[in-house]
Design a protein around this motif. Structure first.
Motif, PDB file in Angstrom:
ATOM      1  N   CYS A  90       0.701  -1.380   0.055  1.00 57.53           N
ATOM      2  CA  CYS A  90       0.096  -0.030   0.046  1.00 57.53           C
ATOM      3  C   CYS A  90       0.995   1.346  -0.021  1.00 57.53           C
ATOM      4  O   CYS A  90       0.785   2.305  -0.663  1.00 57.53           O
ATOM      5  CB  CYS A  90      -0.936  -0.016   1.273  1.00 57.53           C
ATOM      6  N   SER A  91       1.991   1.290   0.786  1.00 56.95           N
ATOM      7  CA  SER A  91       2.709   2.671   0.718  1.00 56.95           C
ATOM      8  C   SER A  91       3.549   2.594  -0.448  1.00 56.95           C
ATOM      9  O   SER A  91       4.134   3.564  -0.772  1.00 56.95           O
ATOM     10  CB  SER A  91       3.590   2.429   2.131  1.00 56.95           C
ATOM     11  N   LEU A  92       3.866   1.232  -0.902  1.00 51.45           N
ATOM     12  CA  LEU A  92       4.686   1.354  -2.148  1.00 51.45           C
ATOM     13  C   LEU A  92       3.996   1.670  -3.509  1.00 51.45           C
ATOM     14  O   LEU A  92       4.790   2.087  -4.651  1.00 51.45           O
ATOM     15  CB  LEU A  92       5.254   0.044  -2.400  1.00 51.45           C
ATOM     16  N   THR A  93       2.725   1.824  -3.460  1.00 44.09           N
ATOM     17  CA  THR A  93       1.904   2.124  -4.677  1.00 44.09           C
ATOM     18  C   THR A  93       2.322   3.467  -4.897  1.00 44.09           C
ATOM     19  O   THR A  93       2.288   4.080  -6.075  1.00 44.09           O
ATOM     20  CB  THR A  93       0.458   2.105  -4.095  1.00 44.09           C
ATOM     21  N   GLY A  94       2.480   4.406  -3.992  1.00 43.07           N
ATOM     22  CA  GLY A  94       3.064   5.770  -4.383  1.00 43.07           C
ATOM     23  C   GLY A  94       1.626   6.825  -4.216  1.00 43.07           C
ATOM     24  O   GLY A  94       0.706   6.345  -3.543  1.00 43.07           O
ATOM     25  N   TRP A  95       2.031   7.735  -5.140  1.00 47.37           N
ATOM     26  CA  TRP A  95       0.897   8.749  -5.340  1.00 47.37           C
ATOM     27  C   TRP A  95      -0.084   8.535  -6.333  1.00 47.37           C
ATOM     28  O   TRP A  95       0.239   7.946  -7.270  1.00 47.37           O
ATOM     29  CB  TRP A  95       1.645  10.032  -5.779  1.00 47.37           C
ATOM     30  N   ILE A  96      -1.370   8.698  -5.961  1.00 48.50           N
ATOM     31  CA  ILE A  96      -2.437   8.662  -6.917  1.00 48.50           C
ATOM     32  C   ILE A  96      -3.099   9.906  -7.109  1.00 48.50           C
ATOM     33  O   ILE A  96      -3.229  10.678  -6.211  1.00 48.50           O
ATOM     34  CB  ILE A  96      -3.491   7.356  -6.617  1.00 48.50           C
ATOM     35  N   ASP A  97      -3.508  10.069  -8.051  1.00 45.65           N
ATOM     36  CA  ASP A  97      -4.639  11.505  -8.312  1.00 45.65           C
ATOM     37  C   ASP A  97      -5.869  11.314  -9.292  1.00 45.65           C
ATOM     38  O   ASP A  97      -6.214  12.400  -9.587  1.00 45.65           O
ATOM     39  CB  ASP A  97      -3.306  12.605  -8.792  1.00 45.65           C
ATOM     40  N   LYS A  98      -5.946   9.952  -9.823  1.00 52.55           N
ATOM     41  CA  LYS A  98      -7.042   9.890 -10.870  1.00 52.55           C
ATOM     42  C   LYS A  98      -8.275   9.123 -10.231  1.00 52.55           C
ATOM     43  O   LYS A  98      -7.820   8.207  -9.340  1.00 52.55           O
ATOM     44  CB  LYS A  98      -6.617   9.401 -12.193  1.00 52.55           C
ATOM     45  N   LYS A  99      -9.406   9.500 -10.703  1.00 53.86           N
ATOM     46  CA  LYS A  99     -10.753   8.696 -10.305  1.00 53.86           C
ATOM     47  C   LYS A  99     -10.324   7.034 -10.242  1.00 53.86           C
ATOM     48  O   LYS A  99     -10.913   6.333  -9.381  1.00 53.86           O
ATOM     49  CB  LYS A  99     -11.718   8.941 -10.844  1.00 53.86           C
ATOM     50  N   TYR A 100      -9.876   6.593 -11.432  1.00 52.49           N
ATOM     51  CA  TYR A 100      -9.692   5.091 -11.307  1.00 52.49           C
ATOM     52  C   TYR A 100      -8.618   4.384 -10.809  1.00 52.49           C
ATOM     53  O   TYR A 100      -8.385   3.443 -10.654  1.00 52.49           O
ATOM     54  CB  TYR A 100      -9.379   4.654 -12.981  1.00 52.49           C
ATOM     55  N   GLU A 101      -7.661   5.197  -9.927  1.00 55.74           N
ATOM     56  CA  GLU A 101      -6.628   4.766  -9.306  1.00 55.74           C
ATOM     57  C   GLU A 101      -7.128   4.395  -7.608  1.00 55.74           C
ATOM     58  O   GLU A 101      -7.928   5.275  -7.184  1.00 55.74           O
ATOM     59  CB  GLU A 101      -5.373   5.673  -9.317  1.00 55.74           C
ATOM     60  N   THR A 102      -6.547   3.506  -7.115  1.00 57.59           N
ATOM     61  CA  THR A 102      -6.814   3.238  -5.751  1.00 57.59           C
ATOM     62  C   THR A 102      -5.686   2.589  -5.017  1.00 57.59           C
ATOM     63  O   THR A 102      -4.549   1.734  -5.774  1.00 57.59           O
ATOM     64  CB  THR A 102      -8.256   1.726  -5.850  1.00 57.59           C
ATOM     65  N   ILE A 103      -5.433   2.812  -3.998  1.00 57.71           N
ATOM     66  CA  ILE A 103      -4.500   2.254  -2.840  1.00 57.71           C
ATOM     67  C   ILE A 103      -5.195   1.120  -2.188  1.00 57.71           C
ATOM     68  O   ILE A 103      -6.131   1.445  -1.452  1.00 57.71           O
ATOM     69  CB  ILE A 103      -3.853   3.128  -2.079  1.00 57.71           C
ATOM     70  N   ILE A 104      -4.627  -0.246  -2.242  1.00 62.08           N
ATOM     71  CA  ILE A 104      -4.998  -1.528  -1.422  1.00 62.08           C
ATOM     72  C   ILE A 104      -4.348  -1.831  -0.438  1.00 62.08           C
ATOM     73  O   ILE A 104      -3.016  -2.045  -0.737  1.00 62.08           O
ATOM     74  CB  ILE A 104      -5.598  -2.546  -2.444  1.00 62.08           C
ATOM     75  N   CYS A 105      -4.628  -2.190   0.805  1.00 64.49           N
ATOM     76  CA  CYS A 105      -3.615  -2.992   1.680  1.00 64.49           C
ATOM     77  C   CYS A 105      -4.501  -4.039   1.813  1.00 64.49           C
ATOM     78  O   CYS A 105      -5.507  -4.087   2.844  1.00 64.49           O
ATOM     79  CB  CYS A 105      -3.713  -2.336   3.078  1.00 64.49           C
TER      80      CYS A 105
END
Length: 129
Positions: A90-105
């Motif tokens: 989850c922390s290695l996913t990095g920065w997201i800024d678009k609606k279709y991007e998600t961070i998952i843990c």
């Protein structure tokens, strides 16, 4: 090529360019976003942000606390202890800024996603079955 063929080709090209520009404009209508944090499928926090928001927010999951950083309209999850999140994907996913991007843990069942306020409240033009 005849004169009529050229007119038809130019008309199609102009309509295509206009369509692309209208799609781009409608997707960038506003810089306001809602950050939605879900744990186990249940929404636990919703944060409204814009391109000027620079802050760190905390959220609770189980007996633990997680942190997200928001900077210039981008979101990332800060690193958690290895005992809580062993692979740190989850922390290695990095920065997201678009609606279709998600961070998952996955170990903690956390999902952080972006909802664009402008497109969420628009009415439907058509429904197809």
């Amino acid at each position: 090529m005849k004169k009529g063929d050229i007119v038809i080709i130019l008309t199609v090209v102009i309509i295509s360019i206009f369509s692309m520009l209208s799609i781009i404009y409608s997707n960038s209508y506003t810089n306001e976003k809602d950050i939605v944090i879900k744990v186990g499928g249940e929404e636990i926090k919703k944060i409204s942000v814009d391109d000027k928001t620079n802050s760190i927010y905390d959220f609770n999951f189980g007996d633990e606390v997680g942190y997200i950083e928001i900077k210039a309209g981008k979101i990332r999850m800060l690193e958690m202890d290895k005992s809580i999140c062993p692979n740190k994907i989850c922390s290695l996913t990095g920065w997201i800024d678009k609606k279709y991007e998600t961070i998952i843990c996955i170990p903690n069942k956390i999902a952080i996603s972006i909802e664009n306020i402008a497109t969420e409240h628009q009415e439907l033009d058509e429904v197809s079955y």
